[in-house]
Design a protein around this motif. Sequence first.
Motif, short mmCIF file in Angstrom:
data_model
loop_
_atom_site.label_atom_id
_atom_site.label_comp_id
_atom_site.label_asym_id
_atom_site.label_seq_id
_atom_site.Cartn_x
_atom_site.Cartn_y
_atom_site.Cartn_z
N ILE A 145 0.07 -16.43 6.39
CA ILE A 145 -0.33 -16.10 7.71
C ILE A 145 -0.46 -14.78 7.83
CG2 ILE A 145 0.21 -16.03 10.27
CD1 ILE A 145 1.06 -18.98 9.75
N GLY A 146 0.70 -13.94 7.32
CA GLY A 146 0.87 -12.30 7.51
C GLY A 146 -0.32 -11.64 6.25
N ALA A 147 -0.95 -12.33 5.63
CA ALA A 147 -1.81 -11.83 4.39
C ALA A 147 -1.01 -11.24 3.53
CB ALA A 147 -3.03 -11.19 5.11
N GLU A 148 0.16 -11.48 3.05
CA GLU A 148 1.00 -10.84 2.26
C GLU A 148 1.16 -11.57 0.88
OE1 GLU A 148 4.41 -9.61 4.10
OE2 GLU A 148 5.20 -11.87 4.46
N LEU A 149 1.21 -10.77 -0.35
CA LEU A 149 1.64 -11.39 -1.38
C LEU A 149 0.60 -12.38 -1.99
CD1 LEU A 149 5.52 -12.50 -0.94
CD2 LEU A 149 4.44 -10.36 -1.68
N TRP A 150 -0.72 -11.70 -1.72
CA TRP A 150 -1.66 -12.76 -2.16
C TRP A 150 -2.08 -12.64 -3.70
CZ3 TRP A 150 -3.55 -7.64 -3.27
CH2 TRP A 150 -3.51 -6.80 -2.24
N GLY A 151 -2.80 -13.53 -4.27
CA GLY A 151 -2.91 -13.67 -5.65
C GLY A 151 -4.02 -12.72 -6.17
N LYS A 152 -4.51 -13.22 -7.45
CA LYS A 152 -5.39 -12.52 -7.96
C LYS A 152 -6.76 -13.06 -7.86
CE LYS A 152 -2.13 -11.58 -12.05
NZ LYS A 152 -2.22 -11.82 -13.40
N TYR A 153 -7.81 -12.24 -8.29
CA TYR A 153 -9.24 -12.77 -7.90
C TYR A 153 -9.34 -13.97 -8.44
CZ TYR A 153 -10.21 -7.98 -6.40
OH TYR A 153 -9.98 -6.61 -5.60
N THR A 154 -10.30 -14.95 -7.89
CA THR A 154 -10.79 -16.14 -8.58
C THR A 154 -12.03 -16.44 -8.36
OG1 THR A 154 -10.16 -18.55 -8.14
CG2 THR A 154 -9.92 -17.15 -6.34
N HIS A 193 -6.83 -15.94 -5.16
CA HIS A 193 -5.85 -17.26 -5.28
C HIS A 193 -4.98 -17.11 -3.98
CE1 HIS A 193 -6.93 -19.03 -9.07
NE2 HIS A 193 -6.94 -17.83 -9.56
N PRO A 194 -4.79 -18.16 -3.00
CA PRO A 194 -3.94 -18.23 -2.02
C PRO A 194 -2.63 -18.65 -2.61
CG PRO A 194 -5.12 -20.29 -2.09
CD PRO A 194 -5.80 -19.38 -3.16
N SER A 195 -2.13 -17.80 -3.43
CA SER A 195 -0.87 -17.93 -4.27
C SER A 195 0.19 -18.41 -3.39
CB SER A 195 -0.27 -16.88 -5.03
OG SER A 195 -0.28 -15.35 -4.28
N GLN A 196 0.26 -18.05 -1.92
CA GLN A 196 1.46 -18.51 -1.20
C GLN A 196 1.49 -19.88 -0.94
OE1 GLN A 196 -1.54 -16.50 -0.43
NE2 GLN A 196 -1.01 -14.71 0.54
N LEU A 197 0.09 -20.22 -0.80
CA LEU A 197 0.12 -21.88 -0.34
C LEU A 197 0.42 -22.52 -1.74
CD1 LEU A 197 -3.04 -21.94 1.68
CD2 LEU A 197 -0.89 -21.72 2.28
N TYR A 198 0.23 -22.06 -2.88
CA TYR A 198 0.49 -22.74 -4.10
C TYR A 198 2.23 -22.87 -4.21
CZ TYR A 198 -4.00 -21.24 -6.13
OH TYR A 198 -5.29 -21.12 -6.13
N ALA A 238 5.33 -19.79 -13.25
CA ALA A 238 4.17 -20.12 -13.36
C ALA A 238 3.18 -19.56 -12.18
CB ALA A 238 4.16 -21.65 -13.25
N VAL A 239 3.53 -19.49 -11.13
CA VAL A 239 2.38 -19.01 -10.16
C VAL A 239 2.26 -17.46 -10.10
CG1 VAL A 239 2.33 -18.55 -7.44
CG2 VAL A 239 3.26 -20.81 -8.44
#
Length: 296
Positions: A145-154, A193-198, A238-239
Amino acid sequence: MIYFHDIDPIAISLGPIKVHWYGIMYLLGFTAAWWLGRKRIAAGRLPGVDANGFSDLLFYAMLGVVVGGRVGYMLFYATSEFLHNPLLLFKVWDGGMSFHGGLLGVLLAAWWWSRKHRLHLFDTLDFVAPLVPLGLGFGRIGNFIGAELWGKYTDGSWGVVFPSGLPAPLNGLDLTTLKAEFATGALNQYARHPSQLYEALLEGLVMFLVLWVVSAKPRHRYVIAGLFALMYGIFRFAVEFVRMPDNGVYLAFDWFTRGQLLSLPLVAFGLVLLALSRRAPVLQPVLPVAPEGAKA
């Protein structure tokens, strides 16, 4: 379908008072731990400890999470800034919490509480471990929600365009302009990647289900805490492959991150605990004794 992230991190705004979603996620995590812990206490899963004793344990653990998480973040991820200005430690409103620091804080709190109640530390940790994952999951949702710790491009259709993750000069455009650009498909190349949700799924839901089911029956000491450490270490490692490295810096090989480095000891620790559990005793539940004179 690629999603454009447009979630206000502030859930409630009453004049100067602003309640962030991230804070609400912390509250949900502690509430879930309290509710689940009360059920386990009522089932006698920590002999000799009543609801009041558990409330003390939860309070100490909360302090451990907050203080340890903040100190850990400053030491692990913002060392130079912290040494230059130690007062940054208290600027919690700027964000910055470390799981590994919070874990160390909880371990210290559990040790202190266990010593006070004359319990084996790992009986306490085995009791606490199933209560933690839901809080981790809520925390990762707060990160999203805070748009932080996002992932790499996908290239995946499930990618998310984070305005804060766009390169210059796009990240300087207003939200209305960015939405118009997104509608044309011009921003799809910046989906991440929405790595936060992973992590919310793995560290939160999956870990909770495994630990809750395994701990439903009495187990050898060290098993539950060992599974917690092992699973978190593996999932986090892994994430990290699809998550942007902290501060944008890789430690080695152009892929090895600080998060992976800090996760390896957890994997090793979990394996050691599971090995020790083979010769450890099983803590049997002891149902609380009803007060004298109480009705059956």
